[in-house]
Design a protein around this motif. Structure first.
Motif, mmCIF file in Angstrom:
data_model
loop_
_atom_site.group_PDB
_atom_site.id
_atom_site.type_symbol
_atom_site.label_atom_id
_atom_site.label_comp_id
_atom_site.label_asym_id
_atom_site.label_seq_id
_atom_site.Cartn_x
_atom_site.Cartn_y
_atom_site.Cartn_z
ATOM 1 N N VAL A 75 0.824 -1.207 0.000
ATOM 2 C CA VAL A 75 0.000 0.000 0.000
ATOM 3 C C VAL A 75 0.859 1.258 0.000
ATOM 4 N N LEU A 76 1.938 1.245 0.775
ATOM 5 C CA LEU A 76 2.724 2.465 0.944
ATOM 6 C C LEU A 76 3.648 2.751 -0.238
ATOM 7 N N SER A 77 3.721 1.831 -1.194
ATOM 8 C CA SER A 77 4.420 2.135 -2.444
ATOM 9 C C SER A 77 3.482 2.815 -3.438
ATOM 10 N N HIS A 78 2.193 2.782 -3.163
ATOM 11 C CA HIS A 78 1.196 3.431 -4.014
ATOM 12 C C HIS A 78 0.742 4.778 -3.451
ATOM 13 N N TYR A 79 0.632 4.856 -2.139
ATOM 14 C CA TYR A 79 0.050 6.029 -1.498
ATOM 15 C C TYR A 79 1.045 6.691 -0.555
ATOM 16 N N GLN A 80 1.028 8.017 -0.576
ATOM 17 C CA GLN A 80 1.755 8.819 0.396
ATOM 18 C C GLN A 80 0.768 9.285 1.463
ATOM 19 N N LEU A 81 1.069 8.980 2.722
ATOM 20 C CA LEU A 81 0.168 9.335 3.813
ATOM 21 C C LEU A 81 0.593 10.642 4.474
ATOM 22 N N GLY A 82 -0.377 11.470 4.771
ATOM 23 C CA GLY A 82 -0.144 12.672 5.550
ATOM 24 C C GLY A 82 -0.948 12.610 6.835
ATOM 25 N N ASP A 83 -0.340 12.969 7.932
ATOM 26 C CA ASP A 83 -1.026 12.949 9.225
ATOM 27 C C ASP A 83 -1.236 14.390 9.687
ATOM 28 N N LEU A 84 -2.496 14.769 9.828
ATOM 29 C CA LEU A 84 -2.867 16.140 10.187
ATOM 30 C C LEU A 84 -2.907 16.384 11.689
ATOM 31 N N GLY A 85 -2.615 15.351 12.475
ATOM 32 C CA GLY A 85 -2.756 15.511 13.915
ATOM 33 C C GLY A 85 -4.200 15.387 14.337
ATOM 34 N N ASP A 86 -4.572 16.052 15.413
ATOM 35 C CA ASP A 86 -5.902 15.893 15.996
ATOM 36 C C ASP A 86 -6.723 17.172 15.929
ATOM 37 N N VAL A 87 -8.023 16.980 15.828
ATOM 38 C CA VAL A 87 -8.953 18.102 15.939
ATOM 39 C C VAL A 87 -8.850 18.678 17.347
ATOM 40 N N ASP A 88 -8.898 19.976 17.429
ATOM 41 C CA ASP A 88 -8.798 20.690 18.705
ATOM 42 C C ASP A 88 -10.171 20.715 19.366
ATOM 43 N N ILE A 89 -10.424 19.733 20.211
ATOM 44 C CA ILE A 89 -11.744 19.611 20.836
ATOM 45 C C ILE A 89 -11.789 20.381 22.164
ATOM 46 N N VAL A 90 -13.008 20.630 22.660
ATOM 47 C CA VAL A 90 -13.205 21.331 23.939
ATOM 48 C C VAL A 90 -14.009 20.406 24.848
ATOM 49 N N PRO A 91 -13.375 19.723 25.790
ATOM 50 C CA PRO A 91 -14.049 18.685 26.558
ATOM 51 C C PRO A 91 -15.336 19.121 27.257
ATOM 52 N N HIS A 92 -15.417 20.366 27.670
ATOM 53 C CA HIS A 92 -16.586 20.795 28.433
ATOM 54 C C HIS A 92 -17.677 21.416 27.565
ATOM 55 N N ASP A 93 -17.458 21.466 26.241
ATOM 56 C CA ASP A 93 -18.396 22.185 25.373
ATOM 57 C C ASP A 93 -18.736 21.322 24.164
ATOM 58 N N VAL A 94 -19.862 20.614 24.242
ATOM 59 C CA VAL A 94 -20.244 19.692 23.172
ATOM 60 C C VAL A 94 -20.558 20.427 21.865
ATOM 61 N N PRO A 95 -21.434 21.450 21.868
ATOM 62 C CA PRO A 95 -21.743 22.121 20.597
ATOM 63 C C PRO A 95 -20.519 22.712 19.917
ATOM 64 N N ASP A 96 -19.635 23.335 20.698
ATOM 65 C CA ASP A 96 -18.427 23.913 20.117
ATOM 66 C C ASP A 96 -17.552 22.825 19.517
#
Length: 316
Positions: A75-96
């Motif tokens: 697979v890795l000879s066909h595709y180059q993977l990029g890792d964007l890290g994590d979404v910046d979540i707010v534990p105390h604020d569900v809608p946000d």
């Protein structure tokens, strides 16, 4: 040289650390991102899904992209993977947090690359698919591999709990409810009304027992994909780890009588060969799994999907 997302956490499968909105994304084929979100906990102290993205990345460092059982494809000879890290979540604020996930996912969809999101709990699927629906000219179909429907209206008043995302998706005007396939459903942790909710929305249910008895995984995959693709512009794949029997998934919720790891990866591969626009893998709980078996399996699941994408690309 290994790129690290944070601390000692490497990019998934040795990919390159990239940032959304920059030119460095252009030479990547697949974009990985984590959503370390766990909202309302629906059973006792069974928690820790927010640690999934880190654990999956750490354990992916053991693997190459080579799959001898799939004709020796690398697979890795066909595709180059990029890792964007994590979404910046707010534990105390569900809608946000839901807004942040949707905004981030929208930018990922804009790249035209193949995205893979790691949860977190299943609540993350709604904002990801909602963002997709606003980007395409047509409806979204979904193949949902899970033990449970996750289509309750709310959990103790919480509208975006892990047990509710498909109710929100039934309500999304950009999703064709009749093209949602709840697949692998099994077990008494489903509530009696959940099957009724799915039927009322026009969604299709395929149980784990049906998969086991059909004796032809490819034919079952064809059936599910035909339903999900009818009247839609794109098919999205969402996987909850508990579609697996707990014998194959010690880092997931406690559900027996589920799929084997072989059945799951074969289905994933079959769907990707037919064409999926993106996917997520959710509800791996590393603290329940001292050997990280489920986090290790995540790499195989994603590699089977990407191997399917490669074959789909060749047919275009």
């Amino acid at each position: 040289m290994t790129d690290y997302i944070y601390g000692n956490t490497p990019c998934f499968l040795g990919g390159k650390k990239v940032q959304i909105g920059t030119n460095e994304v252009n030479d990547r084929d697949v974009l990985i991102y984590g959503v370390p979100w766990e909202g309302a906990v629906t059973w006792g102290d069974y928690t820790g899904a927010e640690l999934g993205p880190k654990s999956i990345r750490l354990n992916s460092a053991r693997y190459s992209g080579y799959l001898p059982e799939l004709g020796g494809i690398d697979v890795l000879s066909h595709y180059q993977l990029g890792d964007l890290g994590d979404v910046d979540i707010v534990p105390h604020d569900v809608p946000d947090t839901m807004n942040r996930i949707e905004s981030f996912a929208g930018k990922v969809w804009d790249t035209g690359k193949f995205p893979v999101a790691f949860g977190g709990d299943h609540g993350i699927t709604f904002p990801i698919v909602s963002a997709l629906g606003k980007k395409i000219d047509g409806k979204v179909g979904i193949i949902h591999l899970d033990a449970h429907y996750d289509n309750m209206n709310d959990y103790q008043g919480e509208m975006y709990a892990r047990s509710t995302p498909f109710k929100r998706l039934y309500e999304d005007e950009n999703v064709r409810s009749e093209s949602i396939v709840h697949m692998g459903i099994h077990g008494p942790r489903n509530k009696p009304e959940t099957g009724k909710f799915a039927a009322e929305a026009g969604a299709t249910t395929i149980t784990s027992r049906e998969i086991r008895y059909v004796n032809d995984i490819q034919a079952m995959a064809d059936k599910a994909y035909e339903i999900a693709s009818e009247g839609t512009e794109a098919v999205y794949l969402s996987i909850c780890s508990d579609v697996l029997d707990f014998a194959f998934n010690p880092g997931g919720p406690v559900d027996g009588n589920g799929l084997t790891s072989f059945e799951l990866v074969e289905l994933v591969h079959a769907f990707a060969k037919k064409g999926i626009i993106g996917m997520d893998l959710v509800e791996i709980y590393p603290i329940q799994d001292p050997n990280d078996f489920s986090s290790h399996l995540a790499s195989t699941i994603i590699l089977y999907a990407l191997a399917g994408n490669i074959l789909n690309d060749k047919e275009k």
